[in-house]
Write a protein that holds these residues in place. Structure first.
Motif, PDB file in Angstrom:
ATOM      1  N   MET A   1       0.840  -1.181   0.000  1.00 39.04           N
ATOM      2  CA  MET A   1       0.000   0.000   0.000  1.00 39.04           C
ATOM      3  C   MET A   1       0.881   1.239   0.000  1.00 39.04           C
ATOM      4  SD  MET A   1      -3.095  -0.565   2.617  1.00 39.04           S
ATOM      5  CE  MET A   1      -4.605  -1.098   1.916  1.00 39.04           C
ATOM      6  N   GLY A   2       0.414   2.245  -0.658  1.00 39.42           N
ATOM      7  CA  GLY A   2       1.181   3.471  -0.736  1.00 39.42           C
ATOM      8  C   GLY A   2       0.403   4.646  -0.181  1.00 39.42           C
ATOM      9  N   LEU A   3       0.880   5.799  -0.530  1.00 40.45           N
ATOM     10  CA  LEU A   3       0.291   7.036  -0.045  1.00 40.45           C
ATOM     11  C   LEU A   3      -1.161   7.189  -0.504  1.00 40.45           C
ATOM     12  CD1 LEU A   3       0.905   9.638   1.471  1.00 40.45           C
ATOM     13  CD2 LEU A   3       1.717  10.596  -0.657  1.00 40.45           C
ATOM     14  N   GLY A   4      -1.427   6.853  -1.751  1.00 39.22           N
ATOM     15  CA  GLY A   4      -2.793   6.984  -2.271  1.00 39.22           C
ATOM     16  C   GLY A   4      -3.776   6.079  -1.558  1.00 39.22           C
ATOM     17  N   SER A   5      -3.359   4.855  -1.270  1.00 38.31           N
ATOM     18  CA  SER A   5      -4.224   3.912  -0.557  1.00 38.31           C
ATOM     19  C   SER A   5      -4.514   4.401   0.856  1.00 38.31           C
ATOM     20  CB  SER A   5      -3.567   2.534  -0.483  1.00 38.31           C
ATOM     21  OG  SER A   5      -3.304   2.050  -1.760  1.00 38.31           O
ATOM     22  N   GLY A   6      -3.493   4.949   1.500  1.00 38.41           N
ATOM     23  CA  GLY A   6      -3.682   5.470   2.855  1.00 38.41           C
ATOM     24  C   GLY A   6      -4.650   6.643   2.880  1.00 38.41           C
ATOM     25  N   ILE A   7      -4.513   7.535   1.919  1.00 39.44           N
ATOM     26  CA  ILE A   7      -5.421   8.687   1.854  1.00 39.44           C
ATOM     27  C   ILE A   7      -6.838   8.223   1.549  1.00 39.44           C
ATOM     28  CG2 ILE A   7      -5.951  10.785   0.544  1.00 39.44           C
ATOM     29  CD1 ILE A   7      -2.891  11.201   0.362  1.00 39.44           C
ATOM     30  N   PHE A   8      -6.973   7.232   0.683  1.00 44.79           N
ATOM     31  CA  PHE A   8      -8.295   6.687   0.386  1.00 44.79           C
ATOM     32  C   PHE A   8      -8.935   6.116   1.657  1.00 44.79           C
ATOM     33  CE2 PHE A   8     -10.973   3.054  -0.817  1.00 44.79           C
ATOM     34  CZ  PHE A   8     -11.941   3.720  -1.565  1.00 44.79           C
ATOM     35  N   LEU A   9      -8.169   5.355   2.439  1.00 46.37           N
ATOM     36  CA  LEU A   9      -8.700   4.793   3.687  1.00 46.37           C
ATOM     37  C   LEU A   9      -9.088   5.892   4.670  1.00 46.37           C
ATOM     38  CD1 LEU A   9      -6.303   1.768   4.310  1.00 46.37           C
ATOM     39  CD2 LEU A   9      -8.725   1.678   3.695  1.00 46.37           C
ATOM     40  N   ILE A  10      -8.286   6.949   4.736  1.00 44.12           N
ATOM     41  CA  ILE A  10      -8.611   8.066   5.626  1.00 44.12           C
ATOM     42  C   ILE A  10      -9.929   8.712   5.211  1.00 44.12           C
ATOM     43  CG2 ILE A  10      -7.917  10.407   6.290  1.00 44.12           C
ATOM     44  CD1 ILE A  10      -5.016   9.408   6.274  1.00 44.12           C
ATOM     45  N   VAL A  11     -10.091   8.948   3.925  1.00 39.50           N
ATOM     46  CA  VAL A  11     -11.315   9.595   3.433  1.00 39.50           C
ATOM     47  C   VAL A  11     -12.538   8.721   3.697  1.00 39.50           C
ATOM     48  CG1 VAL A  11     -12.520  10.361   1.356  1.00 39.50           C
ATOM     49  CG2 VAL A  11     -10.156  11.020   1.720  1.00 39.50           C
ATOM     50  N   VAL A  12     -12.449   7.445   3.342  1.00 38.80           N
ATOM     51  CA  VAL A  12     -13.590   6.545   3.555  1.00 38.80           C
ATOM     52  C   VAL A  12     -13.900   6.416   5.040  1.00 38.80           C
ATOM     53  CG1 VAL A  12     -14.383   4.154   3.325  1.00 38.80           C
ATOM     54  CG2 VAL A  12     -13.268   5.278   1.410  1.00 38.80           C
ATOM     55  N   GLY A  13     -12.872   6.266   5.864  1.00 37.64           N
ATOM     56  CA  GLY A  13     -13.078   6.149   7.305  1.00 37.64           C
ATOM     57  C   GLY A  13     -13.694   7.400   7.913  1.00 37.64           C
ATOM     58  N   ALA A  14     -13.200   8.565   7.503  1.00 37.11           N
ATOM     59  CA  ALA A  14     -13.744   9.812   8.032  1.00 37.11           C
ATOM     60  C   ALA A  14     -15.185  10.033   7.589  1.00 37.11           C
ATOM     61  CB  ALA A  14     -12.865  10.984   7.603  1.00 37.11           C
ATOM     62  N   ILE A  15     -15.491   9.651   6.362  1.00 37.34           N
ATOM     63  CA  ILE A  15     -16.871   9.780   5.882  1.00 37.34           C
ATOM     64  C   ILE A  15     -17.790   8.855   6.672  1.00 37.34           C
ATOM     65  CG2 ILE A  15     -18.388   9.279   3.914  1.00 37.34           C
ATOM     66  CD1 ILE A  15     -16.139  10.433   2.125  1.00 37.34           C
ATOM     67  N   LEU A  16     -17.377   7.617   6.876  1.00 38.05           N
ATOM     68  CA  LEU A  16     -18.201   6.693   7.661  1.00 38.05           C
ATOM     69  C   LEU A  16     -18.328   7.147   9.111  1.00 38.05           C
ATOM     70  CD1 LEU A  16     -17.068   3.178   6.406  1.00 38.05           C
ATOM     71  CD2 LEU A  16     -19.317   4.216   6.143  1.00 38.05           C
ATOM     72  N   TYR A  17     -17.259   7.723   9.657  1.00 35.49           N
ATOM     73  CA  TYR A  17     -17.264   8.131  11.057  1.00 35.49           C
ATOM     74  C   TYR A  17     -18.074   9.397  11.294  1.00 35.49           C
ATOM     75  CZ  TYR A  17     -15.536   9.209  15.719  1.00 35.49           C
ATOM     76  OH  TYR A  17     -15.443   9.499  17.055  1.00 35.49           O
ATOM     77  N   GLY A  18     -17.954  10.382  10.379  1.00 30.07           N
ATOM     78  CA  GLY A  18     -18.566  11.663  10.686  1.00 30.07           C
ATOM     79  C   GLY A  18     -19.596  12.210   9.732  1.00 30.07           C
ATOM     80  N   ALA A  19     -19.653  11.734   8.504  1.00 24.41           N
ATOM     81  CA  ALA A  19     -20.510  12.372   7.517  1.00 24.41           C
ATOM     82  C   ALA A  19     -21.723  11.542   7.123  1.00 24.41           C
ATOM     83  CB  ALA A  19     -19.706  12.712   6.266  1.00 24.41           C
ATOM     84  N   VAL A  20     -21.685  10.253   7.323  1.00 25.07           N
ATOM     85  CA  VAL A  20     -22.782   9.386   6.904  1.00 25.07           C
ATOM     86  C   VAL A  20     -23.369   8.717   8.141  1.00 25.07           C
ATOM     87  CG1 VAL A  20     -23.390   7.371   5.529  1.00 25.07           C
ATOM     88  CG2 VAL A  20     -21.727   8.981   4.660  1.00 25.07           C
ATOM     89  N   ASP A  21     -24.678   8.734   8.223  1.00 26.02           N
ATOM     90  CA  ASP A  21     -25.364   8.119   9.359  1.00 26.02           C
ATOM     91  C   ASP A  21     -26.326   7.054   8.839  1.00 26.02           C
ATOM     92  OD1 ASP A  21     -26.196   7.606  11.941  1.00 26.02           O
ATOM     93  OD2 ASP A  21     -27.710   9.185  11.917  1.00 26.02           O
ATOM     94  N   VAL A  22     -25.790   5.876   8.633  1.00 24.21           N
ATOM     95  CA  VAL A  22     -26.586   4.763   8.124  1.00 24.21           C
ATOM     96  C   VAL A  22     -26.544   3.642   9.157  1.00 24.21           C
ATOM     97  CG1 VAL A  22     -26.796   3.066   6.281  1.00 24.21           C
ATOM     98  CG2 VAL A  22     -26.078   5.372   5.748  1.00 24.21           C
ATOM     99  N   ASP A  23     -27.698   3.087   9.439  1.00 22.75           N
ATOM    100  CA  ASP A  23     -27.774   1.982  10.390  1.00 22.75           C
ATOM    101  C   ASP A  23     -27.745   0.664   9.636  1.00 22.75           C
ATOM    102  OD1 ASP A  23     -27.965   3.622  12.623  1.00 22.75           O
ATOM    103  OD2 ASP A  23     -30.121   3.863  12.362  1.00 22.75           O
ATOM    104  N   LEU A  24     -26.624  -0.026   9.756  1.00 24.57           N
ATOM    105  CA  LEU A  24     -26.470  -1.338   9.136  1.00 24.57           C
ATOM    106  C   LEU A  24     -26.610  -2.407  10.211  1.00 24.57           C
ATOM    107  CD1 LEU A  24     -23.343  -0.577   6.927  1.00 24.57           C
ATOM    108  CD2 LEU A  24     -25.717  -0.704   6.172  1.00 24.57           C
ATOM    109  N   PRO A  25     -27.287  -3.504   9.914  1.00 24.99           N
ATOM    110  CA  PRO A  25     -27.389  -4.557  10.924  1.00 24.99           C
ATOM    111  C   PRO A  25     -26.023  -5.203  11.178  1.00 24.99           C
ATOM    112  CG  PRO A  25     -28.353  -5.274   8.859  1.00 24.99           C
ATOM    113  CD  PRO A  25     -27.982  -3.830   8.696  1.00 24.99           C
ATOM    114  N   TYR A  26     -25.705  -5.402  12.445  1.00 24.87           N
ATOM    115  CA  TYR A  26     -24.482  -6.069  12.884  1.00 24.87           C
ATOM    116  C   TYR A  26     -23.207  -5.280  12.612  1.00 24.87           C
ATOM    117  CZ  TYR A  26     -27.871  -9.851  12.756  1.00 24.87           C
ATOM    118  OH  TYR A  26     -28.990 -10.613  12.911  1.00 24.87           O
TER     119      TYR A  26
END
Length: 123
Positions: A1-26
């Motif tokens: 993994m490189g810099l681009g993969s890390g930034i992608f994970l940061i963006v997806v993680g931050a969006i899931l953590y703070g910007a999207v509020d979806v209730d998924l089972p389990y």
């Protein structure tokens, strides 16, 4: 993994953590987002420390993320259910700044290491 993969994970993680509020089972969306965010941060740190020769993300990617984030934060006024467009815009702008700074740090280290190697090389 490189810099681009890390930034992608940061963006997806931050969006899931703070910007999207979806209730998924389990699945706890906030915990999943935090885990992805921390994993992405670790990948970015490792990529910068190891001084990868070919960073996958560069200044162009950073500028693109900054522009997309600014558009979402300042120009888009959509009330989408379960999505905070302001938070998503801020996350994209921070990710763009991280991409630009990390690329600058990596290119600076590569330039410095090349100069030191050239000084010792005698053909």
């Amino acid at each position: 993994m490189g810099l681009g993969s890390g930034i992608f994970l940061i963006v997806v993680g931050a969006i899931l953590y703070g910007a999207v509020d979806v209730d998924l089972p389990y699945v706890d969306g906030d915990a999943l987002g935090l885990i992805l965010l921390l994993a992405g941060l670790a990948v970015v740190i490792v990529a910068v420390v190891l001084r990868a020769d070919r960073p996958e993300a560069g200044v162009g990617t950073g500028i693109l993320l900054l522009a997309a984030g600014a558009i979402l934060y300042f120009a888009v006024d959509a009330d989408l259910p379960y999505i905070a467009d302001d938070a998503m815009g801020a996350i994209l702008m921070v990710a763009g700044a991280i991409a630009i700074v990390a690329t600058a740090v990596m290119s600076r280290r590569r330039t410095t290491s090349r100069r030191s190697v050239q000084g010792y090389y005698q053909p």
